[in-house]
Write a protein that holds these residues in place. Structure first.
Motif, PDB file in Angstrom:
ATOM      1  N   TYR A 194       0.826  -1.198   0.000  1.00 40.75           N
ATOM      2  CA  TYR A 194       0.000   0.000   0.000  1.00 40.75           C
ATOM      3  C   TYR A 194       0.865   1.254   0.000  1.00 40.75           C
ATOM      4  N   LEU A 195       0.307   2.320  -0.543  1.00 42.12           N
ATOM      5  CA  LEU A 195       1.016   3.595  -0.583  1.00 42.12           C
ATOM      6  C   LEU A 195       1.389   4.050   0.821  1.00 42.12           C
TER       7      LEU A 195
ATOM      8  N   THR B  29       1.318  18.494  -5.008  1.00 37.08           N
ATOM      9  CA  THR B  29       1.672  19.887  -5.270  1.00 37.08           C
ATOM     10  C   THR B  29       1.103  20.774  -4.176  1.00 37.08           C
ATOM     11  N   VAL B  30       1.983  21.545  -3.540  1.00 35.77           N
ATOM     12  CA  VAL B  30       1.582  22.518  -2.529  1.00 35.77           C
ATOM     13  C   VAL B  30       2.129  23.864  -2.981  1.00 35.77           C
ATOM     14  N   GLY B  31       1.243  24.721  -3.511  1.00 32.04           N
ATOM     15  CA  GLY B  31       1.713  25.982  -4.086  1.00 32.04           C
ATOM     16  C   GLY B  31       2.553  25.689  -5.318  1.00 32.04           C
ATOM     17  N   GLN B  32       3.797  26.160  -5.300  1.00 34.17           N
ATOM     18  CA  GLN B  32       4.709  25.915  -6.414  1.00 34.17           C
ATOM     19  C   GLN B  32       5.674  24.757  -6.135  1.00 34.17           C
ATOM     20  N   ALA B  33       5.508  24.099  -5.002  1.00 32.18           N
ATOM     21  CA  ALA B  33       6.458  23.065  -4.592  1.00 32.18           C
ATOM     22  C   ALA B  33       5.822  21.676  -4.616  1.00 32.18           C
ATOM     23  N   ILE B  34       6.663  20.652  -4.721  1.00 32.67           N
ATOM     24  CA  ILE B  34       6.250  19.268  -4.591  1.00 32.67           C
ATOM     25  C   ILE B  34       6.593  18.815  -3.181  1.00 32.67           C
ATOM     26  N   GLN B  35       5.617  18.210  -2.503  1.00 32.20           N
ATOM     27  CA  GLN B  35       5.834  17.805  -1.120  1.00 32.20           C
ATOM     28  C   GLN B  35       5.483  16.342  -0.940  1.00 32.20           C
ATOM     29  N   MET B  36       6.254  15.645  -0.126  1.00 29.53           N
ATOM     30  CA  MET B  36       5.971  14.251   0.209  1.00 29.53           C
ATOM     31  C   MET B  36       5.151  14.216   1.493  1.00 29.53           C
ATOM     32  N   ILE B  37       3.957  13.660   1.409  1.00 29.29           N
ATOM     33  CA  ILE B  37       3.036  13.632   2.547  1.00 29.29           C
ATOM     34  C   ILE B  37       2.847  12.190   3.001  1.00 29.29           C
TER      35      ILE B  37
ATOM     36  N   THR C 127      -4.643  17.301   4.968  1.00 30.94           N
ATOM     37  CA  THR C 127      -4.100  16.896   6.262  1.00 30.94           C
ATOM     38  C   THR C 127      -4.550  17.927   7.295  1.00 30.94           C
ATOM     39  N   ALA C 128      -4.105  17.753   8.521  1.00 33.29           N
ATOM     40  CA  ALA C 128      -4.486  18.689   9.579  1.00 33.29           C
ATOM     41  C   ALA C 128      -3.862  20.061   9.370  1.00 33.29           C
ATOM     42  N   THR C 129      -2.771  20.116   8.594  1.00 30.17           N
ATOM     43  CA  THR C 129      -2.033  21.376   8.473  1.00 30.17           C
ATOM     44  C   THR C 129      -1.945  21.923   7.055  1.00 30.17           C
ATOM     45  N   LEU C 130      -2.278  21.107   6.042  1.00 31.51           N
ATOM     46  CA  LEU C 130      -2.149  21.620   4.682  1.00 31.51           C
ATOM     47  C   LEU C 130      -3.143  20.964   3.736  1.00 31.51           C
ATOM     48  N   GLU C 131      -3.319  21.637   2.601  1.00 30.54           N
ATOM     49  CA  GLU C 131      -4.171  21.137   1.516  1.00 30.54           C
ATOM     50  C   GLU C 131      -3.310  21.073   0.259  1.00 30.54           C
ATOM     51  N   ALA C 132      -3.333  19.939  -0.432  1.00 28.22           N
ATOM     52  CA  ALA C 132      -2.509  19.750  -1.618  1.00 28.22           C
ATOM     53  C   ALA C 132      -3.345  19.124  -2.729  1.00 28.22           C
ATOM     54  N   LEU C 133      -2.778  19.093  -3.941  1.00 27.33           N
ATOM     55  CA  LEU C 133      -3.481  18.539  -5.092  1.00 27.33           C
ATOM     56  C   LEU C 133      -2.634  17.471  -5.763  1.00 27.33           C
ATOM     57  N   ILE C 134      -3.296  16.407  -6.230  1.00 27.27           N
ATOM     58  CA  ILE C 134      -2.653  15.380  -7.039  1.00 27.27           C
ATOM     59  C   ILE C 134      -3.564  15.077  -8.223  1.00 27.27           C
ATOM     60  N   ARG C 135      -3.006  14.453  -9.249  1.00 23.70           N
ATOM     61  CA  ARG C 135      -3.785  14.117 -10.435  1.00 23.70           C
ATOM     62  C   ARG C 135      -4.343  12.692 -10.387  1.00 23.70           C
ATOM     63  N   LYS C 136      -3.982  11.930  -9.409  1.00 22.53           N
ATOM     64  CA  LYS C 136      -4.432  10.535  -9.300  1.00 22.53           C
ATOM     65  C   LYS C 136      -5.911  10.504  -8.898  1.00 22.53           C
ATOM     66  N   PRO C 137      -6.771   9.811  -9.669  1.00 24.32           N
ATOM     67  CA  PRO C 137      -8.201   9.772  -9.343  1.00 24.32           C
ATOM     68  C   PRO C 137      -8.515   8.827  -8.182  1.00 24.32           C
ATOM     69  N   ILE C 138      -9.686   8.989  -7.617  1.00 25.63           N
ATOM     70  CA  ILE C 138     -10.127   8.149  -6.499  1.00 25.63           C
ATOM     71  C   ILE C 138     -10.113   6.672  -6.876  1.00 25.63           C
ATOM     72  N   LYS C 139     -10.502   6.353  -8.110  1.00 28.25           N
ATOM     73  CA  LYS C 139     -10.554   4.948  -8.538  1.00 28.25           C
ATOM     74  C   LYS C 139      -9.201   4.266  -8.384  1.00 28.25           C
ATOM     75  N   GLU C 140      -8.126   4.972  -8.648  1.00 22.21           N
ATOM     76  CA  GLU C 140      -6.792   4.404  -8.485  1.00 22.21           C
ATOM     77  C   GLU C 140      -6.386   4.357  -7.013  1.00 22.21           C
ATOM     78  N   LEU C 141      -6.707   5.403  -6.282  1.00 17.08           N
ATOM     79  CA  LEU C 141      -6.349   5.448  -4.864  1.00 17.08           C
ATOM     80  C   LEU C 141      -7.015   4.320  -4.072  1.00 17.08           C
ATOM     81  N   VAL C 142      -8.235   3.968  -4.450  1.00 19.01           N
ATOM     82  CA  VAL C 142      -8.943   2.894  -3.753  1.00 19.01           C
ATOM     83  C   VAL C 142      -8.121   1.615  -3.750  1.00 19.01           C
ATOM     84  N   ASP C 143      -7.479   1.313  -4.869  1.00 21.80           N
ATOM     85  CA  ASP C 143      -6.692   0.091  -4.980  1.00 21.80           C
ATOM     86  C   ASP C 143      -5.296   0.212  -4.385  1.00 21.80           C
ATOM     87  N   GLU C 144      -4.829   1.431  -4.156  1.00 20.71           N
ATOM     88  CA  GLU C 144      -3.456   1.631  -3.699  1.00 20.71           C
ATOM     89  C   GLU C 144      -3.345   1.924  -2.207  1.00 20.71           C
TER      90      GLU C 144
END
Length: 284
Positions: free
Chosen positions: A178-179, A185-193, A212-229
């Motif tokens: 599992y992942l 992406t957080v602003g202009q930076a890439i962050q490992m969460i 998360t409790a302290t930040l909001e970020a964006l990824i391109r991976k859809p929910i359908k993929e995350l469910v399996d990972e």
């Protein structure tokens, strides 16, 4: 045979998938004997066909051979579980899943979880009658939003969790890792969460928001993929666009329209639970 299920205005509709023609014919024949009012609207020879036919017909029930070439019954079930989220029809729920198997260990696992059922090969009339009774009972419970979970069952166990376990049984040594980290992406930076820090994932048409409790970020991976990972014991899918960390759930309430809303620890935001996943919070 006495049947305590409530009458339906529409007949139960089913799709049957097995790569063995003789098995499909035998199961269809046995079902005609023990459940004559059941409508088998389509038959598939493999898992890919099964997914396409379920997408087309939107049945109440799917019979899936657990071992099929190309796409196993378990893999097909994982895709089928995502189909109600593809369109705008929120009235269609994830169909009941019945696995066709020659292996008792899969049957026992599925039955004990209470979120799927099974038919053992060859399909004997007496055993099939018991399966049909259980299916009818669960379908009747869907009609009654206030019905209590079946005694002895595990109505709160997500279907995806069972499917992960069955997939691992079918592929010993191939259990997915599992992942552990999300690269976002957080602003202009890439962050490992760290995944365990994520409170929930929620998607729109292009991006998935990672909160998360302290930040909001964006990824391109859809929910359908995350469910399996993601570990299904840590993240529950509660909507076609939402996964929530079980440890982050503060409580469940209902709004004036009767919809279930999940409260998240440390946040004022509420997450909507779609009808397909209200069984997760029965009794709350």
């Amino acid at each position: 045979m006495n049947d305590t299920t409530a009458p339906r205005s529409q007949p139960i509709r089913a799709v049957l998938a097995d790569d063995e023609r003789l098995m499909r014919e035998q199961l269809r024949s046995r079902l005609t004997e023990v459940w004559p009012e059941l409508q088998i609207v389509a038959e598939a020879k493999n898992g890919l066909e099964a997914v396409d036919l379920v997408r087309e017909h939107k049945p109440d029930l799917v019979f899936l051979d657990i071992r099929m070439p190309g796409l196993t019954g378990v893999d097909a079930a994982r895709q089928i579980a995502q189909l109600p989220g593809e369109g705008d029809d929120d009235e269609w729920l994830v169909p009941e899943i019945v696995f066709i198997t020659a292996y008792d260990q899969y049957a026992v696992e599925a039955f004990e979880q209470g979120v799927a059922d099974y038919v053992l090969k060859p399909a004997e009339r007496e055993r099939l009658q018991l399966t049909v009774q259980r299916i009818k009972k669960r379908l009747a419970q869907r009609q009654d939003a206030d019905a209590a979970p079946e005694a002895g069952g595990s109505a709160a166990a997500p279907l995806q969790q069972l499917l992960h376990k069955l997939s691992a049984q079918l592929n010993p040594g191939g259990k997915p890792d599992y992942l552990q980290w999300i690269q976002a992406t957080v602003g202009q930076a890439i962050q490992m969460i760290p995944v365990e820090d994520v409170l929930f994932f929620i998607s729109d048409e292009k991006y998935t928001r990672v909160q998360t409790a302290t930040l909001e970020a964006l990824i391109r991976k859809p929910i359908k993929e995350l469910v399996d990972e993601l570990d299904p014991q840590l993240f529950w899918q509660i909507h076609r666009s939402t996964l929530v960390n079980v440890k982050a759930i503060a409580g469940v309430t209902r709004d004036f329209r009767g919809r279930q809303l999940v409260g998240v620890k440390g946040l004022s935001e509420k997450l909507e639970v779609s009808r397909s996943y209200t069984h997760l919070f029965k009794g709350m």
